[in-house]
Design a protein around this motif. Structure first.
Motif, mmCIF file in Angstrom:
data_model
loop_
_atom_site.group_PDB
_atom_site.id
_atom_site.type_symbol
_atom_site.label_atom_id
_atom_site.label_comp_id
_atom_site.label_asym_id
_atom_site.label_seq_id
_atom_site.Cartn_x
_atom_site.Cartn_y
_atom_site.Cartn_z
ATOM 1 N N GLN A 23 5.899 11.847 -4.983
ATOM 2 C CA GLN A 23 4.473 11.608 -5.251
ATOM 3 C C GLN A 23 3.893 12.757 -6.091
ATOM 4 N N LYS A 56 2.553 12.772 -9.959
ATOM 5 C CA LYS A 56 1.195 13.257 -10.223
ATOM 6 C C LYS A 56 1.237 14.271 -11.379
ATOM 7 N N SER A 79 0.917 4.141 -2.766
ATOM 8 C CA SER A 79 0.565 5.511 -2.383
ATOM 9 C C SER A 79 1.509 6.532 -3.022
ATOM 10 N N ARG A 115 -2.303 -3.718 -7.960
ATOM 11 C CA ARG A 115 -2.202 -2.262 -7.809
ATOM 12 C C ARG A 115 -1.698 -1.582 -9.085
ATOM 13 N N ASP A 123 0.832 -1.210 0.000
ATOM 14 C CA ASP A 123 0.000 0.000 0.000
ATOM 15 C C ASP A 123 0.865 1.257 0.000
ATOM 16 N N LEU A 124 1.980 1.168 0.737
ATOM 17 C CA LEU A 124 2.913 2.290 0.794
ATOM 18 C C LEU A 124 3.486 2.590 -0.602
#
Ligand code: PNW
Length: 445
Positions: A437, A441, A74, A115, A70-71
């Motif tokens: 991150q 994006k 993210s 994922r 999950d990390l």
């Protein structure tokens, strides 16, 4: 010259990732049938690890897989580079395979797939089964064949879900730091041994590629080299010659066989009687075409004829907490050099880049690692620059996802974009994780 924002300089199919390795993060050293590795053994030797630590628990990734998946997700990366612990798969390296040996990686690979993240698996990130070391390790030609068997076993079970398979991580480190300098496992000190080890690592790479292709492997196949841009300390002819020879022992010793099927003549001459035994057909096997080259870049290497270490810090140059000079231009220089030297250069991935920094302290639940953000931004910029000069860049992966066991430095040096508290094993993304991150994006648009 005006430049587009950094994220716009990379194409939509660019691969962005974070990287780790099995011994450095997994822990569970004696679980699920895992055998002993040479790093398990090496850590028991007094005085070799700065904080006298080991990999028995490490980041406990083996038991925290879902949380770590999950990390990773993210962050917004589209790739994760990890390594497989050979002694989990075949505990002594030559006897029976462990039936549960790949279960953990099976879950890891499925978790990545779920994922939408590419899985890039390295087969040998240094944790050789101790049982093979007992039979001579990489100095023995038999180990080459054991590696091919292991590679085929992994591909049979996981290959359908691996975007990439890397045979070896940094064979120079295994050979030179492990068998000549003796500061890494297995802790041996012989230049002759190191030269033979380097040849067997390269040979096992080539034979594994042949075998995996014959097995119909679908993944991209390649190797990861640690490379620096190597420059002379001064323009004096002696320094220039010393830098050239250092480049031959470091970069060309590995890249020339892979892309030209021969060892560099000056390094061979320098080795003299320490040169490796090379059998007929070996060089052709090593020179199998690769689908990609992985490059790990941390710093440049400045060489003088006196052999004196270049003290970047003493000269007031910027350094990381490893005292490695921070020199992003060296990454561009190196990549352009590779393109110019090797006509057959395949797509290149930066498979590791990052740093340990002094501003890695957790305070009030945050790590404000501005030095790492600067490092990552400028080095990603250096990759863009190389791309503009025609280097076939395909991806970039940060070393590392999280703080981990930094080999001879133990847990004292932190390379993660995620902080790990070694008391509680809590993971806390650092400011650099937030920066990456946001960068990704922006890139996705
Ligand atoms: C690489 N050197 O190691 C490894 O692939 C990683 O496992 C490691 O954590 C990372 O870089 C940071 O050190 C190297 O002394 C270790 O030249 C030492 C050297 C190079 C690479």
């Amino acid at each position: 010259m005006s430049q587009a924002p950094l994220h716009l300089q990379f194409p939509p199919n660019f691969v962005w990732g974070v990287a780790t390795s099995s011994f450095q993060i997994e822990g569970a050293a004696h679980e699920a049938g895992k055998g002993e590795s040479i790093w398990d053994r090496f850590c028991k030797q007094p005085g070799v690890i700065a904080d006298a630590s080991d990999g028995i628990v490490a980041c406990d990734h083996f038991h925290r897989l879902e949380e770590d998946l999950d990390l990773i997700a993210s962050l917004g990366v589209n790739a994760y580079r990890f390594s497989i612990a050979w002694p989990r798969v075949r505990p002594d390296g030559h006897g029976a395979f462990n039936p549960q040996g790949l279960d953990f990686y099976d879950r890891l690979v499925d978790g990545l797939k779920a994922r939408g993240i590419q899985a890039w698996a390295t087969l040998n990130h240094w944790d050789l089964p101790q049982g093979l070391q007992d039979l001579g390790g990489w100095n023995s030609r038999d180990t080459v064949h054991r590696f091919v068997e292991y590679a085929r076993h992994v591909n049979d079970r996981l290959g359908d879900r691996l975007a990439g398979i890397t045979t070896h991580n940094e064979p120079w480190v295994v050979a030179t730091l492990g068998h000549d300098k003796g500061i890494f496992a297995p802790g041996l000190k012989s230049r002759k041994l190191a030269a033979q080890v380097s040849h067997h690592l390269l040979l096992s790479h080539g034979l594994a590629l042949q075998a995996l292709r014959a097995d119909g492997a679908k993944s991209q196949l390649g190797i990861v080299l640690n490379l620096a841009s190597t420059v002379p300390a001064t323009a004096m002819p002696a320094d220039v010659a010393a830098a050239q020879l250092a480049d031959s022992h470091g970069r060309r010793w590995y890249a020339d066989p892979l892309f030209k099927g021969e060892y560099p003549a000056d390094a061979l001459a320098d080795l003299g009687a320490d040169a490796p035994v090379v059998e007929a057909g070996d060089m052709a096997a090593i020179a199998q075409p690769m689908d990609y080259l992985g490059v790990n870049y941390y710093t440049r290497s400045v060489v003088s004829a006196s052999g004196e270490e270049w003290n970047a810090k003493g000269r007031g140059l910027p350094v990381s907490d490893m005292d490695w000079e921070i020199y992003p231009q060296g990454l561009t220089d190196l990549l352009v050099l590779l393109k110019n030297d090797y006509a057959a250069l395949p797509p290149v991935y930066i498979t590791e880049n990052g740093g340990a920094f002094k501003d890695d302290q957790l305070s009030h639940g945050r790590v404000q690692d501005d030095d790492r953000i600067d490092y990552l931004r400028t080095h990603i910029g250096a990759v863009a620059k190389a791309m503009q000069q025609g280097v076939p860049m395909a991806g970039y992966m940060v070393w590392s996802l999280m703080d981990n066991f930094e080999w001879a430095s133990g847990y004292l040096k932190r390379f993660g974009i995620v902080h790990v508290d070694y008391e509680t094993l809590a993971r806390t993304p650092k400011a650099s994780a937030g920066w990456y991150q946001q960068f990704l994006k922006d890139w996705r648009g």
